[in-house]
Design an enzyme around this catalytic site. Structure first.
Site, PDB file in Angstrom:
ATOM      1  N   THR A 199       0.845  -1.192   0.000  1.00 60.26           N
ATOM      2  CA  THR A 199       0.000   0.000   0.000  1.00 60.26           C
ATOM      3  C   THR A 199       0.883   1.245   0.000  1.00 60.26           C
ATOM      4  O   THR A 199       2.110   1.153  -0.169  1.00 60.26           O
ATOM      5  CB  THR A 199      -1.030  -0.064   1.160  1.00 60.26           C
ATOM      6  OG1 THR A 199      -1.930   1.037   1.012  1.00 60.26           O
ATOM      7  CG2 THR A 199      -0.391  -0.033   2.527  1.00 60.26           C
TER       8      THR A 199
ATOM      9  N   LYS B 232       3.214   1.419  -3.836  1.00 64.58           N
ATOM     10  CA  LYS B 232       2.502   0.690  -4.899  1.00 64.58           C
ATOM     11  C   LYS B 232       3.146   0.823  -6.282  1.00 64.58           C
ATOM     12  O   LYS B 232       3.033  -0.090  -7.097  1.00 64.58           O
ATOM     13  CB  LYS B 232       1.038   1.143  -4.968  1.00 64.58           C
ATOM     14  CG  LYS B 232       0.164   0.541  -3.879  1.00 64.58           C
ATOM     15  CD  LYS B 232      -1.235   1.122  -3.933  1.00 64.58           C
ATOM     16  CE  LYS B 232      -2.264   0.031  -3.927  1.00 64.58           C
ATOM     17  NZ  LYS B 232      -3.637   0.538  -3.931  1.00 64.58           N
TER      18      LYS B 232
ATOM     19  N   ASP C  49      -7.008  -4.507  -6.980  1.00 65.24           N
ATOM     20  CA  ASP C  49      -8.008  -3.442  -6.764  1.00 65.24           C
ATOM     21  C   ASP C  49      -9.036  -3.441  -7.896  1.00 65.24           C
ATOM     22  O   ASP C  49     -10.220  -3.148  -7.687  1.00 65.24           O
ATOM     23  CB  ASP C  49      -7.326  -2.065  -6.734  1.00 65.24           C
ATOM     24  CG  ASP C  49      -6.545  -1.839  -5.453  1.00 65.24           C
ATOM     25  OD1 ASP C  49      -6.915  -2.432  -4.423  1.00 65.24           O
ATOM     26  OD2 ASP C  49      -5.563  -1.075  -5.483  1.00 65.24           O
TER      27      ASP C  49
HETATM   28  P1  NAP Z   1      -5.567  10.088  -4.374  1.00 66.27           P
HETATM   29  O1  NAP Z   1      -4.574   9.359  -5.219  1.00 66.27           O
HETATM   30  O2  NAP Z   1      -5.114  11.150  -3.460  1.00 66.27           O
HETATM   31  O3  NAP Z   1      -6.642  10.728  -5.411  1.00 66.27           O
HETATM   32  C1  NAP Z   1      -7.724  11.474  -4.980  1.00 66.27           C
HETATM   33  C2  NAP Z   1      -8.455  12.130  -6.161  1.00 66.27           C
HETATM   34  O4  NAP Z   1      -9.493  12.930  -5.592  1.00 66.27           O
HETATM   35  C3  NAP Z   1      -7.597  13.077  -7.001  1.00 66.27           C
HETATM   36  O5  NAP Z   1      -8.102  13.132  -8.295  1.00 66.27           O
HETATM   37  C4  NAP Z   1      -7.798  14.409  -6.286  1.00 66.27           C
HETATM   38  O6  NAP Z   1      -7.688  15.541  -7.121  1.00 66.27           O
HETATM   39  C5  NAP Z   1      -9.250  14.310  -5.865  1.00 66.27           C
HETATM   40  N1  NAP Z   1      -9.462  15.096  -4.657  1.00 66.27           N
HETATM   41  C6  NAP Z   1      -8.892  14.925  -3.453  1.00 66.27           C
HETATM   42  N2  NAP Z   1      -9.329  15.862  -2.578  1.00 66.27           N
HETATM   43  C7  NAP Z   1     -10.174  16.653  -3.273  1.00 66.27           C
HETATM   44  C8  NAP Z   1     -10.943  17.803  -2.939  1.00 66.27           C
HETATM   45  N3  NAP Z   1     -10.925  18.332  -1.712  1.00 66.27           N
HETATM   46  N4  NAP Z   1     -11.702  18.357  -3.898  1.00 66.27           N
HETATM   47  C9  NAP Z   1     -11.712  17.835  -5.138  1.00 66.27           C
HETATM   48  N5  NAP Z   1     -11.017  16.752  -5.521  1.00 66.27           N
HETATM   49  C10 NAP Z   1     -10.258  16.169  -4.601  1.00 66.27           C
HETATM   50  O7  NAP Z   1      -6.409   9.082  -3.499  1.00 66.27           O
HETATM   51  P2  NAP Z   1      -6.791   7.559  -3.830  1.00 66.27           P
HETATM   52  O8  NAP Z   1      -5.726   6.671  -3.327  1.00 66.27           O
HETATM   53  O9  NAP Z   1      -7.165   7.504  -5.263  1.00 66.27           O
HETATM   54  O10 NAP Z   1      -8.055   7.331  -2.887  1.00 66.27           O
HETATM   55  C11 NAP Z   1      -9.250   8.041  -3.098  1.00 66.27           C
HETATM   56  C12 NAP Z   1     -10.374   7.464  -2.238  1.00 66.27           C
HETATM   57  O11 NAP Z   1     -10.624   6.132  -2.612  1.00 66.27           O
HETATM   58  C13 NAP Z   1     -10.079   7.436  -0.735  1.00 66.27           C
HETATM   59  O12 NAP Z   1     -11.252   7.824  -0.063  1.00 66.27           O
HETATM   60  C14 NAP Z   1      -9.801   5.988  -0.470  1.00 66.27           C
HETATM   61  O13 NAP Z   1     -10.170   5.594   0.842  1.00 66.27           O
HETATM   62  C15 NAP Z   1     -10.692   5.298  -1.473  1.00 66.27           C
HETATM   63  N6  NAP Z   1     -10.206   3.973  -1.841  1.00 66.27           N
HETATM   64  C16 NAP Z   1     -11.034   2.913  -1.645  1.00 66.27           C
HETATM   65  C17 NAP Z   1     -10.604   1.644  -1.976  1.00 66.27           C
HETATM   66  C18 NAP Z   1     -11.496   0.467  -1.724  1.00 66.27           C
HETATM   67  O14 NAP Z   1     -10.990  -0.653  -1.759  1.00 66.27           O
HETATM   68  N7  NAP Z   1     -12.767   0.635  -1.510  1.00 66.27           N
HETATM   69  C19 NAP Z   1      -9.341   1.458  -2.546  1.00 66.27           C
HETATM   70  C20 NAP Z   1      -8.526   2.576  -2.768  1.00 66.27           C
HETATM   71  C21 NAP Z   1      -8.972   3.832  -2.400  1.00 66.27           C
HETATM   72  P3  NAP Z   1      -6.278  16.220  -7.453  1.00 66.27           P
HETATM   73  O15 NAP Z   1      -5.609  15.261  -8.378  1.00 66.27           O
HETATM   74  O16 NAP Z   1      -6.677  17.489  -8.078  1.00 66.27           O
HETATM   75  O17 NAP Z   1      -5.569  16.367  -6.137  1.00 66.27           O
END
Ligand code: NAP
Length: 293
Positions: A72, A76, A112
């Site tokens: 993680t 990754k 994933d």
């Molecule tokens: P990440 O790489 O940080 O990406 C987050 C995305 O959301 C980016 O596009 C970011 O935009 C956008 N974002 C973040 N904060 C924002 C805000 N305040 N306003 C508008 N856009 C925003 O995170 P990630 O690893 O992809 O994870 C995202 C979510 O998925 C988390 O909640 C995580 O818990 C969940 N998740 C769930 C699983 C599951 O198995 N269910 C697996 C993985 C992740 P920018 O690029 O502009 O910063």
């Protein structure tokens, strides 16, 4: 979480999750519940590995003949250079979340994508030929995009706050299907909602404890029978999903994805299909206890 009647013995095979920080990880609870239920001689521990220690940690796990491990944040992407081979899905997604040690040969996978797709199938939703709209374009979105492209969606639209950044990501996948990027406050994005069959939130907006947050969606514009999927798993029902439900949409939360990626990894390591419902229950109980409910 105990091991029931089972003990850790000399024969016990080792699994774990490598990340930094790692104390918050739900994977040990998820995986040890499945190990206990399957009655197999494995144990799954947390492996705290700072960024600069990745190479040494992989060499150590290889030397100690770990059966496999999850990977993680922040490893990754970087782990791919430390492995002997990476399967095609993980290579295209650009991230490995599962390593399998086959007689000293370390192979990287990304489960994933499987985790994301399974709940869609359970809901009876086939992405083939459909319009999918994804909110956010970060790390998790990559597995979502690849899962949907592999399932032959007609087109993916990324609705984001930062189109320049998302365009770079879209270009990586452009060879595999149609993918466009729109600012989620543009009129064109609102119009696009009317033809969306599947709307997925991959941003952290609405995740505990910031449960009032949600990405901007005009529910009056969204196609009436669109399926709405939030990959967040805490809270169980985000504001995004509650509002979708109030507007008559079928919903899916992120629990199935989390349990599903773990179940797929479990099968890769052990050859045994775990009890997915039990993994989801273990997850929900752990999340509830952490939130003091
Ligand atoms: P990440 O790489 O940080 O990406 C987050 C995305 O959301 C980016 O596009 C970011 O935009 C956008 N974002 C973040 N904060 C924002 C805000 N305040 N306003 C508008 N856009 C925003 O995170 P990630 O690893 O992809 O994870 C995202 C979510 O998925 C988390 O909640 C995580 O818990 C969940 N998740 C769930 C699983 C599951 O198995 N269910 C697996 C993985 C992740 P920018 O690029 O502009 O910063």
């Amino acid at each position: 979480m105990g091991r029931g009647e089972a003990m850790i013995k000399g024969t016990t095979k080792n699994l774990g999750v490598m990340g930094w920080p790692i104390a918050h990880s739900l994977s040990p609870v998820l995986q040890n519940a499945a190990i206990e239920e399957a009655g197999i001689d494995y144990v799954y521990i947390s492996l705290p590995v700072p960024t600069e220690k990745l190479k040494e940690a992989v060499a150590g796990l290889r030397a100690m003949q770990f059966t496999g491990w999850n990977v993680t944040i922040p490893h990754k992407q970087a782990i791919m250079a430390e492995l002997d081979a990476v399967d095609e899905d993980a290579r295209i997604i650009g991230a490995v979340n599962t390593v399998v040690n086959r007689d000293g040969h370390l192979m990287g996978y990304n489960t994933d994508c499987i985790g994301f797709m399974q709940p869609l199938a359970q809901q009876g939703f086939s992405p083939k030929g459909k319009e999918a709209t994804i909110l956010g374009a970060g790390g998790a979105a990559r597995a979502v995009i690849w899962g949907l492209l592999r399932a032959k969606v007609r087109r993916i639209t990324l609705g984001v706050r930062n189109p320049a950044k998302a365009t770079r990501l879209a270009e990586e996948f452009a060879a595999y299907g149609e993918i466009q990027v729109l600012h989620w406050e543009d009129g064109a994005f609102l119009d696009h909602l009317a033809m969306t069959d599947l709307l997925v939130n991959t941003t952290p907006l609405g995740m505990y404890p910031h449960v009032e947050g949600m990405p901007p969606v005009d529910w009056t514009k969204l196609k009436k029978d669109a399926l709405v999927y939030d990959i967040i798993y805490t809270p169980e029902r985000t504001r995004f999903l509650s509002e979708a439900q109030e507007h008559g949409h079928a919903i899916i939360n992120g629990e199935g994805m989390l349990a599903g990626q773990g179940a797929a990894a479990f099968t890769l390591w052990t050859g045994v299909a775990p009890d997915l419902a039990l993994m989801k229950r273990a997850l929900r109980e752990e999340l509830a206890s952490r939130q003091g409910k």
